[in-house]
Design a protein around this motif. Structure first.
Motif, PDB file in Angstrom:
ATOM      1  N   GLN A 137       0.817  -1.216   0.000  1.00 45.06           N
ATOM      2  CA  GLN A 137       0.000   0.000   0.000  1.00 45.06           C
ATOM      3  C   GLN A 137       0.852   1.269   0.000  1.00 45.06           C
ATOM      4  O   GLN A 137       0.357   2.355  -0.261  1.00 45.06           O
ATOM      5  N   PHE A 138       2.159   1.119   0.293  1.00 44.96           N
ATOM      6  CA  PHE A 138       3.039   2.287   0.323  1.00 44.96           C
ATOM      7  C   PHE A 138       3.653   2.604  -1.039  1.00 44.96           C
ATOM      8  O   PHE A 138       4.314   3.632  -1.185  1.00 44.96           O
ATOM      9  N   GLN A 139       3.461   1.742  -2.017  1.00 47.04           N
ATOM     10  CA  GLN A 139       4.162   1.918  -3.290  1.00 47.04           C
ATOM     11  C   GLN A 139       3.788   3.219  -3.981  1.00 47.04           C
ATOM     12  O   GLN A 139       4.644   3.888  -4.572  1.00 47.04           O
ATOM     13  N   GLU A 140       2.498   3.593  -3.917  1.00 45.31           N
ATOM     14  CA  GLU A 140       2.065   4.813  -4.602  1.00 45.31           C
ATOM     15  C   GLU A 140       2.748   6.040  -3.997  1.00 45.31           C
ATOM     16  O   GLU A 140       3.233   6.916  -4.720  1.00 45.31           O
ATOM     17  N   ARG A 141       2.815   6.094  -2.655  1.00 43.40           N
ATOM     18  CA  ARG A 141       3.501   7.207  -2.001  1.00 43.40           C
ATOM     19  C   ARG A 141       4.988   7.203  -2.338  1.00 43.40           C
ATOM     20  O   ARG A 141       5.601   8.252  -2.540  1.00 43.40           O
ATOM     21  N   ALA A 142       5.577   6.015  -2.385  1.00 45.51           N
ATOM     22  CA  ALA A 142       6.998   5.908  -2.710  1.00 45.51           C
ATOM     23  C   ALA A 142       7.284   6.421  -4.115  1.00 45.51           C
ATOM     24  O   ALA A 142       8.232   7.187  -4.333  1.00 45.51           O
ATOM     25  N   ASN A 143       6.465   6.012  -5.065  1.00 41.97           N
ATOM     26  CA  ASN A 143       6.665   6.465  -6.451  1.00 41.97           C
ATOM     27  C   ASN A 143       6.486   7.974  -6.573  1.00 41.97           C
ATOM     28  O   ASN A 143       7.209   8.640  -7.314  1.00 41.97           O
ATOM     29  N   ALA A 144       5.529   8.522  -5.829  1.00 38.71           N
ATOM     30  CA  ALA A 144       5.300   9.971  -5.871  1.00 38.71           C
ATOM     31  C   ALA A 144       6.491  10.735  -5.294  1.00 38.71           C
ATOM     32  O   ALA A 144       6.774  11.862  -5.703  1.00 38.71           O
ATOM     33  N   ALA A 145       7.199  10.127  -4.348  1.00 39.15           N
ATOM     34  CA  ALA A 145       8.366  10.775  -3.741  1.00 39.15           C
ATOM     35  C   ALA A 145       9.612  10.672  -4.609  1.00 39.15           C
ATOM     36  O   ALA A 145      10.619  11.308  -4.313  1.00 39.15           O
ATOM     37  N   GLY A 146       9.546   9.857  -5.670  1.00 37.39           N
ATOM     38  CA  GLY A 146      10.691   9.738  -6.568  1.00 37.39           C
ATOM     39  C   GLY A 146      11.394   8.403  -6.527  1.00 37.39           C
ATOM     40  O   GLY A 146      12.471   8.251  -7.109  1.00 37.39           O
ATOM     41  N   VAL A 147      10.796   7.405  -5.837  1.00 38.93           N
ATOM     42  CA  VAL A 147      11.391   6.069  -5.812  1.00 38.93           C
ATOM     43  C   VAL A 147      11.230   5.426  -7.179  1.00 38.93           C
ATOM     44  O   VAL A 147      10.160   5.466  -7.787  1.00 38.93           O
ATOM     45  N   THR A 148      12.301   4.821  -7.672  1.00 41.45           N
ATOM     46  CA  THR A 148      12.285   4.222  -9.012  1.00 41.45           C
ATOM     47  C   THR A 148      11.642   2.846  -9.015  1.00 41.45           C
ATOM     48  O   THR A 148      10.906   2.490  -9.929  1.00 41.45           O
ATOM     49  N   HIS A 149      11.929   2.055  -7.969  1.00 45.96           N
ATOM     50  CA  HIS A 149      11.457   0.674  -7.957  1.00 45.96           C
ATOM     51  C   HIS A 149      11.256   0.221  -6.513  1.00 45.96           C
ATOM     52  O   HIS A 149      12.046   0.581  -5.629  1.00 45.96           O
ATOM     53  N   CYS A 150      10.196  -0.565  -6.260  1.00 45.51           N
ATOM     54  CA  CYS A 150       9.915  -1.094  -4.928  1.00 45.51           C
ATOM     55  C   CYS A 150       9.926  -2.619  -4.958  1.00 45.51           C
ATOM     56  O   CYS A 150       9.456  -3.240  -5.919  1.00 45.51           O
ATOM     57  N   LEU A 151      10.462  -3.208  -3.899  1.00 45.37           N
ATOM     58  CA  LEU A 151      10.423  -4.656  -3.700  1.00 45.37           C
ATOM     59  C   LEU A 151       9.843  -4.910  -2.315  1.00 45.37           C
ATOM     60  O   LEU A 151      10.085  -4.141  -1.379  1.00 45.37           O
ATOM     61  N   VAL A 152       9.072  -5.967  -2.190  1.00 42.15           N
ATOM     62  CA  VAL A 152       8.438  -6.280  -0.908  1.00 42.15           C
ATOM     63  C   VAL A 152       9.130  -7.491  -0.288  1.00 42.15           C
ATOM     64  O   VAL A 152       9.296  -8.524  -0.947  1.00 42.15           O
ATOM     65  N   ARG A 153       9.559  -7.327   0.966  1.00 38.65           N
ATOM     66  CA  ARG A 153      10.181  -8.447   1.677  1.00 38.65           C
ATOM     67  C   ARG A 153       9.115  -9.481   2.015  1.00 38.65           C
ATOM     68  O   ARG A 153       8.208  -9.210   2.787  1.00 38.65           O
ATOM     69  N   ASP A 154       9.241 -10.676   1.423  1.00 38.22           N
ATOM     70  CA  ASP A 154       8.246 -11.721   1.621  1.00 38.22           C
ATOM     71  C   ASP A 154       8.814 -12.846   2.478  1.00 38.22           C
ATOM     72  O   ASP A 154      10.014 -12.932   2.721  1.00 38.22           O
ATOM     73  N   ALA A 155       7.930 -13.721   2.935  1.00 36.94           N
ATOM     74  CA  ALA A 155       8.321 -14.767   3.875  1.00 36.94           C
ATOM     75  C   ALA A 155       9.184 -15.842   3.229  1.00 36.94           C
ATOM     76  O   ALA A 155      10.056 -16.422   3.893  1.00 36.94           O
ATOM     77  N   ASP A 156       8.963 -16.121   1.938  1.00 41.41           N
ATOM     78  CA  ASP A 156       9.714 -17.211   1.312  1.00 41.41           C
ATOM     79  C   ASP A 156      11.069 -16.771   0.759  1.00 41.41           C
ATOM     80  O   ASP A 156      11.840 -17.580   0.244  1.00 41.41           O
ATOM     81  N   GLY A 157      11.383 -15.481   0.850  1.00 42.08           N
ATOM     82  CA  GLY A 157      12.706 -15.000   0.461  1.00 42.08           C
ATOM     83  C   GLY A 157      12.908 -14.764  -1.017  1.00 42.08           C
ATOM     84  O   GLY A 157      14.031 -14.527  -1.457  1.00 42.08           O
ATOM     85  N   SER A 158      11.835 -14.765  -1.797  1.00 42.28           N
ATOM     86  CA  SER A 158      12.020 -14.568  -3.235  1.00 42.28           C
ATOM     87  C   SER A 158      12.520 -13.161  -3.563  1.00 42.28           C
ATOM     88  O   SER A 158      13.134 -12.941  -4.608  1.00 42.28           O
ATOM     89  N   TYR A 159      12.284 -12.217  -2.639  1.00 40.04           N
ATOM     90  CA  TYR A 159      12.775 -10.860  -2.892  1.00 40.04           C
ATOM     91  C   TYR A 159      14.311 -10.828  -2.932  1.00 40.04           C
ATOM     92  O   TYR A 159      14.905  -9.961  -3.558  1.00 40.04           O
ATOM     93  N   LEU A 160      14.952 -11.797  -2.256  1.00 42.39           N
ATOM     94  CA  LEU A 160      16.411 -11.867  -2.294  1.00 42.39           C
ATOM     95  C   LEU A 160      16.915 -12.264  -3.674  1.00 42.39           C
ATOM     96  O   LEU A 160      18.044 -11.949  -4.046  1.00 42.39           O
ATOM     97  N   LEU A 161      16.082 -12.977  -4.428  1.00 45.86           N
ATOM     98  CA  LEU A 161      16.432 -13.299  -5.806  1.00 45.86           C
ATOM     99  C   LEU A 161      16.166 -12.118  -6.726  1.00 45.86           C
ATOM    100  O   LEU A 161      16.908 -11.877  -7.675  1.00 45.86           O
ATOM    101  N   ASP A 162      15.089 -11.377  -6.427  1.00 47.16           N
ATOM    102  CA  ASP A 162      14.676 -10.286  -7.312  1.00 47.16           C
ATOM    103  C   ASP A 162      15.562  -9.054  -7.163  1.00 47.16           C
ATOM    104  O   ASP A 162      15.779  -8.315  -8.130  1.00 47.16           O
ATOM    105  N   THR A 163      16.071  -8.819  -5.943  1.00 51.85           N
ATOM    106  CA  THR A 163      16.810  -7.574  -5.690  1.00 51.85           C
ATOM    107  C   THR A 163      18.055  -7.433  -6.560  1.00 51.85           C
ATOM    108  O   THR A 163      18.229  -6.399  -7.216  1.00 51.85           O
ATOM    109  N   PRO A 164      18.952  -8.428  -6.628  1.00 51.67           N
ATOM    110  CA  PRO A 164      20.143  -8.250  -7.474  1.00 51.67           C
ATOM    111  C   PRO A 164      19.800  -8.040  -8.947  1.00 51.67           C
ATOM    112  O   PRO A 164      20.453  -7.243  -9.636  1.00 51.67           O
ATOM    113  N   ASP A 165      18.771  -8.749  -9.425  1.00 47.36           N
ATOM    114  CA  ASP A 165      18.389  -8.592 -10.829  1.00 47.36           C
ATOM    115  C   ASP A 165      17.817  -7.208 -11.097  1.00 47.36           C
ATOM    116  O   ASP A 165      18.095  -6.590 -12.137  1.00 47.36           O
ATOM    117  N   ALA A 166      16.990  -6.713 -10.168  1.00 50.95           N
ATOM    118  CA  ALA A 166      16.420  -5.369 -10.338  1.00 50.95           C
ATOM    119  C   ALA A 166      17.524  -4.318 -10.326  1.00 50.95           C
ATOM    120  O   ALA A 166      17.512  -3.369 -11.137  1.00 50.95           O
TER     121      ALA A 166
END
Length: 413
Positions: A137-166
């Protein structure tokens, strides 16, 4: 010992011993989830086509933060780590980075404040935010502030795979855009440097160097090592008496030990006031001497100060260096090392002169429950608010320090 300082004993399916896990994955001797993680995430880590992004990471000191850093390093990205917001913004000025990355170790609102500063300083550098679980729910505020990309820390750890690629995609896109700009080739090599106008910065540095310099003492030994004492007043009294402009806590210093006088021509002269143990300048006991830049003055048993003439850039550097060495990055309170040194010096002074001395230590009740229930980010916010509340209550001359994880100390002599 506070909860944040204890060794993390919670099991993690990814583990923290990344080198051992990688070797086990490569040899096929490990059957855990981590082997699959390494095989799938970093199978192309040696691919020469991959972009090694230069990343500035705002990282906390809990398990998910360390995993993010390790995943980026494992993907061969070049990482600089900042432990707090002030250091992060300061480091962003000093280096050339492809991507700024902020994990969820501090509150979302504080991260947005950092993003706003980054956007003013580096409008073209991508900013990536890792959001806490359920933080979509924070992504819209983040993008408005100038954030280029958002990743969500999930329980299964898939964000750890996505972060280096992003990070790699954003760095590649940024370098592609920059390659279309004029560049200046380095003689005799294949390196190329982006052509930018640094003349305004050079003029600013030259202006600071040519401006009026400020006479100061930098404390090299004794209490408050690293602090800068400006000699702005025409007459500075040095001693352990509270009436002195420069009051020093040192067993070998007299009540009124020495004075420093600045004449109309700007010459700075130090005079010993018939002190018990004397005043030494560059190893020689003096009665009076004009100070030259670089002179080292010994006062008492352990206090050593260096006489310098500082411009604005020198002052900013030493102030920031002193703050970072004595302050806790999260709460702004003094760190444990400073508190212990301050306590020993003040207690010795109080005993010698039969003065009252108070040392209070307290912690936050049920702090572990806060961390376990609401997460370490909320725990950090609680520490910050407690620090603010205490600072608004104690006297100006009292010292608040962070003694441990959730433990604080107050020196009230």
């Amino acid at each position: 010992m506070g909860d944040r300082d204890k060794k993390d004993t919670h099991p993690s399916v990814f583990g923290l011993d990344w080198a051992s896990e990688a070797r086990a994955a490569k040899s096929g001797t490990s059957q855990g989830v981590s082997s699959g993680f390494f095989n799938s995430a970093y199978s192309a880590s040696t691919d020469l086509e991959r972009v090694r992004a230069r990343v500035l990471l705002l990282r906390g000191d809990f398990t998910p933060s360390r995993l993010v850093e390790q995943s980026l390093r494992r993907a061969n990205h070049i990482i600089a780590v900042a432990p707090g917001e002030q250091q992060f913004v300061s480091m962003s000025r000093s280096g050339s980075f492809d991507v700024f990355l902020l994990d969820d170790s501090i509150s979302f609102d504080r991260r947005l404040e950092v993003v706003e500063q980054l956007r003013r300083l580096h409008p073209n550098v991508p900013v990536v935010l890792i959001l806490e679980p359920g933080g979509q729910q924070f992504q819209e505020r983040a993008n408005a502030a100038g954030v280029t990309h958002c990743l969500v820390r999930d329980a299964d750890g898939s964000y750890l795979l996505d972060t280096p690629d992003a990070i790699e995609r954003l760095a590649k896109a940024r370098r592609s855009r920059r390659s279309s700009q004029p560049i200046a080739s380095a003689p005799g090599g294949n390196e190329s440097t982006e052509q930018i106008d640094i003349a305004p910065i050079a003029r600013q540095v030259l202006g600071a160097a040519k401006g009026k310099k400020r006479a100061c003492f930098i404390v090299l030994g004794g209490a408050d090592v690293g602090s800068v004492v400006p000699l702005d007043d025409p007459l500075i009294m040095i001693g352990r008496d509270s009436a002195c402009n420069m009051q020093l806590v040192d067993e070998g210093i007299s009540r009124f030990h020495a004075r420093v006088r600045t004449d109309e021509a700007g010459n700075v002269v130090i005079r010993d006031l018939e002190s018990t143990n004397g005043t030494y300048v560059d190893g020689e006991r003096i009665s009076e001497r004009m100070l030259r830049e670089g002179d080292k003055v010994v006062l008492g048993r352990s206090t050593v100060v260096k006489f310098v003439l500082q411009d604005a850039l020198d002052k900013s550097y030493h102030d920031e260096l002193y703050e970072s060495s004595t302050r806790d990055a999260l709460t702004g309170a003094f760190n444990r090392k400073y508190c212990m040194e301050k306590m020993v010096g003040d207690l010795s002074f109080a005993r010698r002169h039969r003065l009252p001395f108070s040392f209070l230590i307290f912690d936050i009740d049920h702090f572990k429950r806060v961390n376990d229930t609401y997460g370490h980010q909320t725990g950090d916010d609680a520490l910050v608010e407690v620090s603010k509340a205490v600072l608004s209550t104690i006297r100006t001359e009292d010292v608040l320090g962070r003694y441990g994880g959730e433990e604080f100390a107050i020196i009230a002599s």
